[in-house]
Every structure is written in structure tokens, then in C-alpha cells.
Write a protein that holds these residues in place. Structure first.
Motif, PDB file in Angstrom:
ATOM      1  N   HIS A 126       0.614  -1.349   0.000  1.00 31.61           N
ATOM      2  CA  HIS A 126       0.112  -0.367   0.042  1.00 31.61           C
ATOM      3  C   HIS A 126       0.819   1.070  -0.076  1.00 31.61           C
ATOM      4  N   TYR A 127       2.086   1.086   0.424  1.00 27.74           N
ATOM      5  CA  TYR A 127       2.841   2.405   0.815  1.00 27.74           C
ATOM      6  C   TYR A 127       4.000   2.449  -0.544  1.00 27.74           C
ATOM      7  N   LYS A 128       4.334   1.607  -1.235  1.00 30.86           N
ATOM      8  CA  LYS A 128       4.122   1.732  -2.557  1.00 30.86           C
ATOM      9  C   LYS A 128       3.414   1.933  -3.819  1.00 30.86           C
ATOM     10  N   GLU A 129       2.415   2.134  -3.270  1.00 28.49           N
ATOM     11  CA  GLU A 129       0.990   2.042  -3.880  1.00 28.49           C
ATOM     12  C   GLU A 129       1.259   3.597  -4.403  1.00 28.49           C
ATOM     13  N   THR A 130       0.690   4.027  -2.555  1.00 31.31           N
ATOM     14  CA  THR A 130      -0.416   5.177  -2.583  1.00 31.31           C
ATOM     15  C   THR A 130       1.294   6.288  -2.406  1.00 31.31           C
ATOM     16  N   GLY A 131       1.946   6.213  -1.610  1.00 32.75           N
ATOM     17  CA  GLY A 131       2.655   6.633  -0.530  1.00 32.75           C
ATOM     18  C   GLY A 131       2.526   6.960   0.848  1.00 32.75           C
ATOM     19  N   LYS A 132       1.181   6.326   1.186  1.00 31.85           N
ATOM     20  CA  LYS A 132       0.840   6.538   3.098  1.00 31.85           C
ATOM     21  C   LYS A 132       0.341   4.779   3.672  1.00 31.85           C
ATOM     22  N   SER A 133       1.046   4.833   4.729  1.00 37.32           N
ATOM     23  CA  SER A 133       0.406   3.811   5.567  1.00 37.32           C
ATOM     24  C   SER A 133      -0.567   3.275   5.979  1.00 37.32           C
ATOM     25  N   LEU A 134      -0.778   2.596   5.939  1.00 37.54           N
ATOM     26  CA  LEU A 134      -2.045   1.597   6.266  1.00 37.54           C
ATOM     27  C   LEU A 134      -2.575   1.641   7.344  1.00 37.54           C
ATOM     28  N   SER A 135      -3.233   2.334   8.182  1.00 38.62           N
ATOM     29  CA  SER A 135      -3.432   2.551   9.643  1.00 38.62           C
ATOM     30  C   SER A 135      -3.923   0.695  10.089  1.00 38.62           C
ATOM     31  N   LYS A 136      -4.132   0.415  11.524  1.00 36.30           N
ATOM     32  CA  LYS A 136      -4.560  -0.306  12.234  1.00 36.30           C
ATOM     33  C   LYS A 136      -5.352  -0.636  12.563  1.00 36.30           C
ATOM     34  N   ARG A 137      -6.438  -0.338  12.301  1.00 38.49           N
ATOM     35  CA  ARG A 137      -8.105  -0.647  12.086  1.00 38.49           C
ATOM     36  C   ARG A 137      -7.907  -0.464  10.526  1.00 38.49           C
ATOM     37  N   GLN A 138      -7.532   0.164   9.682  1.00 40.29           N
ATOM     38  CA  GLN A 138      -6.829  -0.292   8.247  1.00 40.29           C
ATOM     39  C   GLN A 138      -7.693  -2.083   8.521  1.00 40.29           C
ATOM     40  N   LEU A 139      -6.480  -2.516   8.987  1.00 39.16           N
ATOM     41  CA  LEU A 139      -5.464  -3.835   8.390  1.00 39.16           C
ATOM     42  C   LEU A 139      -6.629  -5.271   9.342  1.00 39.16           C
ATOM     43  N   GLN A 140      -7.394  -4.436  10.551  1.00 34.56           N
ATOM     44  CA  GLN A 140      -8.423  -5.040  11.232  1.00 34.56           C
ATOM     45  C   GLN A 140      -9.841  -5.508  10.174  1.00 34.56           C
ATOM     46  N   ASP A 141     -10.214  -4.885   9.604  1.00 35.00           N
ATOM     47  CA  ASP A 141     -11.433  -4.737   8.426  1.00 35.00           C
ATOM     48  C   ASP A 141     -10.733  -5.315   7.860  1.00 35.00           C
ATOM     49  N   SER A 142     -10.307  -5.595   6.816  1.00 34.62           N
ATOM     50  CA  SER A 142      -9.510  -6.439   6.044  1.00 34.62           C
ATOM     51  C   SER A 142      -9.803  -7.712   6.052  1.00 34.62           C
ATOM     52  N   MET A 143      -8.762  -7.686   8.301  1.00 29.64           N
ATOM     53  CA  MET A 143      -8.351  -9.109   8.576  1.00 29.64           C
ATOM     54  C   MET A 143      -9.938  -9.646   8.617  1.00 29.64           C
ATOM     55  N   ALA A 144     -10.968  -8.857   8.842  1.00 30.09           N
ATOM     56  CA  ALA A 144     -12.223  -9.829   9.065  1.00 30.09           C
ATOM     57  C   ALA A 144     -12.459 -10.176   7.862  1.00 30.09           C
ATOM     58  N   GLU A 145     -12.614  -9.161   6.232  1.00 28.88           N
ATOM     59  CA  GLU A 145     -12.615 -10.303   5.232  1.00 28.88           C
ATOM     60  C   GLU A 145     -12.151 -11.494   5.126  1.00 28.88           C
ATOM     61  N   LYS A 146     -10.584 -11.314   6.092  1.00 33.12           N
ATOM     62  CA  LYS A 146     -10.070 -12.028   5.079  1.00 33.12           C
ATOM     63  C   LYS A 146     -10.110 -14.324   5.496  1.00 33.12           C
ATOM     64  N   ARG A 147     -10.563 -13.574   7.072  1.00 32.79           N
ATOM     65  CA  ARG A 147     -11.179 -14.636   8.140  1.00 32.79           C
ATOM     66  C   ARG A 147     -11.958 -15.237   7.596  1.00 32.79           C
ATOM     67  N   THR A 148     -12.649 -14.695   6.585  1.00 30.74           N
ATOM     68  CA  THR A 148     -14.645 -14.946   5.894  1.00 30.74           C
ATOM     69  C   THR A 148     -13.886 -16.166   5.116  1.00 30.74           C
ATOM     70  N   ASP A 149     -12.697 -15.391   4.311  1.00 32.79           N
ATOM     71  CA  ASP A 149     -12.826 -16.610   2.708  1.00 32.79           C
ATOM     72  C   ASP A 149     -11.451 -17.608   3.285  1.00 32.79           C
ATOM     73  N   LYS A 150     -10.758 -17.580   4.538  1.00 30.05           N
ATOM     74  CA  LYS A 150     -10.108 -18.321   5.099  1.00 30.05           C
ATOM     75  C   LYS A 150     -10.409 -19.509   5.953  1.00 30.05           C
ATOM     76  N   GLU A 151     -11.607 -20.606   5.829  1.00 26.10           N
ATOM     77  CA  GLU A 151     -12.547 -20.573   7.181  1.00 26.10           C
ATOM     78  C   GLU A 151     -11.245 -21.609   8.669  1.00 26.10           C
TER      79      GLU A 151
END
Length: 377
Positions: A54-79
Motif C-alpha cells: 500500500h505504501y509503494k502504491e499510494t505513498g501512505k501507510s495503512l492504519s491498524k484499524r484498516q488492517l483489522q477490517d481487512s482481516m475480518a474479510e480475510k477470516r471469512t475467505d479462509k475458514e
């Protein structure tokens, strides 16, 4: 006086204490613990990759909250991620956040990916954990009734439990407890109750009162046995069962060396911080990272573990209301006569004793340095 500063902020009221226990999980618990290791490591590596991309693409850092939201979706895909405690996965994100904070503040290097082949494996349970001293077991989410050797009782609220597997295959649980105990107010710095200490390689510790503690050289005494076992390990076929067994043998030797070193340091620091009459301890601000660049002394300096010694001494002094201050590393010590103040222009490291040409006093280099630390304090 500008060369004097506190070793750490002793005014911080820290009521946290950590207790380490050996645990004995059964076969089913070992399998579930291994899943926690793997899933926690997977989430850490995934989050590190996402932040880097994300930093290489946008020059900005992902926050801890954004990673938590993405992890919730990831847990749905990977049982298989749902088979472990979700709080342990969130703890991995918190550890990555701390790793980046340490990197940006210049304390560590850029975070690295974790390997499943690493000797140490760990995961953390930050909530819903209990320690049962009557039944001698520890209860974690999805891991109930893990047998443990609870040799040290405690009182207070359990904050987190970190389960670790060391390279030798042993399992440990580190319990962080908030016992509500506030560190006592540090005593007033008084010259008559101040001692200076100097560390060395031949003598591990020298104080201003002339007491010397011999360096046990724990690693050196084990090098012959360690070398023989490592030679056997190098000759084993990669991927074989014999190689795995031999790897554990080598790890056990390293573990014994580390345990003996920890025991020695805790005994020495207890004598200084608990049993010693002094209320203030003056130490030199050592540049250990620079000193280990000397290829002839690198192993000996690292074996002495001066950094660990100073770190343990620091928190034990805070627990007992004592002061520990550090003296500037460029302030003259061993070349300065503590009787008359004469300073020698140069002195080879091989010279351990010298006579002052002014006051004719006979000085031991190490004891003299410890005396100078006391005078500077």
C-alpha cells in the motif's frame, strides 16, 4: 555534571510484573497451539506485506484499524483462521504496529517476515485468560486446562498470556499481571550511600569498595561440547528425522548456557539492588554496539551480556527505591587518579595497575574507574 543522566525514568509508576511458567500441553493442545502459532504468523506476514504494498502504491501507510477490517474479510475467505482465538490474531497486528513505531523512532530495523522454521514460536492471548493455582493449570480461549508448573504465586489482574515454544521443544507461558503495586519513591542521592560499578571481561563486576565478581565465561566452558554437536548436525541429511533430533540437542546446549547466564545475572543484580547498603549506583554509559565491532573481543563482550545486566539492574533498583545513574562514556575514569585528580595522557589496555606520579598512590585500573563514577555522581 552534564555527563550525568538517569538510566531510565524512575518516576514512571509501573505496576506490571511478568511471571514465566513451564507448561505441559497434551497432544491435542499441542496441535491447537501449533495452529495458533501458524495463524498468528500468517496474519503478521500478511499485514506486513499489505502495508508495504500500500505504501509503494499510494505513498501512505495503512492504519491498524484498516488492517483489522481487512482481516475480518480475510477470516471469512479462509475458514482455518476461525479455528483459533481471534484476539490472538488482533495481537499480531498490534505487534506489527509496535514494530513499525520502533522502526520510525530509530530503535530497530525495518520489520521482517516471520518464518515457520524459526526456533522460537509464540502467540498472545490478551483477554479471557485465567491461572488456576489449585489445579495447576492455565486456561486460554479455546485452550482449557493446560498443565503448568506454577512455582511462583501472584496476586492481581492477569492482562495477557504469551505462549512460547523454544527451539528445544519446551513450552512456556509468560503471564503479565497488574498487581497494583507502585514503585517506591527513589531515595535521595547521597555521596556516602553511593557506589560506582565498572564492568569488564576478566572481572565481570568491580565496585568502588574494591569488591570484584569473577566472570564465569559460561559460553566458553560449553564451546567444546557445542562444537561437537554442531559438527554432527552439519553432517545429517537435510529433512531427515535424525537431523531434527540433533537440532534439538544443539538447541538444548544453547538453552542451558542462556539459563546459566540469566541465573548469574539475577544473583549479581540482587546483591546490588536488594542486599547492598547503597541507595545510588553509578554506571558508565557503554557503547556496546560499537564495542562488539572489535573482532577479537566480540564474542567475549557478547558473552558477558553487559546490556542484560544493566537492564535487569535498572528495574530491580526501581522496584527497591534506589537510583541508578549513568556517567558519560567520554568522561575520564581509569586514567584519572581518584586521590588527587591527575589524568594520564595515555594508558594501554594491558596496564591493569599504575602509580600516580603526583600523589604516589597505587591504583587498580578497574577499582579506580568505579571510584571515579562515584565522584562524578
Amino acid at each position: 555534571m552534564e555527563n550525568i543522566e538517569p538510566f531510565s525514568d524512575s518516576s514512571v509508576k509501573n505496576s506490571m510484573r511478568a511471571y514465566k511458567y513451564r507448561i505441559y500441553p497434551n497432544t491435542e493442545q499441542k496441535a491447537l497451539i501449533a495452529k495458533h502459532f501458524g495463524c498468528s504468523r500468517h496474519i503478521y506476514n500478511w499485514a506486513l506485506s499489505e502495508k508495504d504494498k500500500h505504501y509503494k502504491e499510494t505513498g501512505k501507510s495503512l492504519s491498524k484499524r484498516q488492517l483489522q477490517d481487512s482481516m475480518a474479510e480475510k477470516r471469512t475467505d479462509k475458514e482455518w483462521l476461525t479455528e483459533v482465538n481471534s484476539q490472538s490474531l488482533l495481537a499480531s497486528l498490534a505487534h506489527l504496529d509496535i514494530a513499525f513505531s520502533n522502526f520510525f523512532q530509530g530503535r530497530t530495523k525495518f520489520p521482517k517476515f516471520k518464518s515457520k522454521y524459526s526456533g522460537w514460536q509464540a502467540f498472545q492471548s490478551p483477554q479471557h485468560v485465567t491461572v488456576d493455582f489449585e489445579q495447576n493449570n492455565i486456561n486460554l480461549p479455546k485452550l482449557k486446562g493446560i498443565k503448568a508448573k506454577l512455582h511462583r504465586p501472584f496476586t492481581g489482574k492477569v492482562k495477557t498470556v504469551t505462549v512460547k515454544r523454544c527451539p528445544s521443544g519446551k513450552y512456556y507461558a509468560s503471564v503479565l499481571v497488574d498487581n497494583g503495586v507502585v514503585n517506591p519513591v527513589p531515595a535521595t542521592i547521597e555521596p556516602e550511600n553511593t557506589i560506582g560499578i565498572d564492568v569488564g571481561l576478566t572481572e565481570f563486576l568491580i565496585d568502588s569498595e574494591g569488591n570484584k565478581t569473577k566472570n564465569p565465561r559460561i559460553l566458553k566452558s560449553s564451546l567444546e561440547r557445542l562444537g561437537a554437536e554442531q559438527k554432527k548436525f552439519a553432517r545429517n541429511k537435510k529433512g531427515s528425522g535424525n537431523r531434527a533430533k540433533q537440532k534439538r540437542k544443539v538447541s538444548k546446549i544453547h538453552e542451558i548456557v542462556a539459563n546459566r547466564r540469566h541465573d548469574f545475572i539475577h544473583q549479581v543484580t540482587a546483591k546490588l539492588a536488594v542486599k547492598n547498603h547503597a541507595t545510588t549506583i553509578a554506571v558508565e554509559n557503554l557503547n556496546i554496539k560499537g564495542m562488539i565491532r572489535n573482532r577479537k573481543l566480540s564474542r567475549a563482550i557478547q558473552e558477558a551480556s553487559w546490556g542484560m545486566f544493566l537492564r535487569v539492574l535498572d528495574y530491580k533498583c526501581r522496584w527497591n527505591g534506589k537510583n541508578i545513574i549513568q556517567i558519560g562514556r567520554f568522561q575520564p575514569s581509569s586514567k584519572l587518579c581518584n586521590c588527587c585528580g591527575y589524568k594520564a595522557e595515555s594508558m594501554a589496555l594491558s596496564i591493569r595497575e599504575w602509580d600516580c606520579p603526583v600523589c604516589k598512590s597505587h591504583n587498580d585500573r578497574d577499582i579506580n574507574a568505579a571510584h571515579c563514577y562515584t565522584l562524578s555522581a
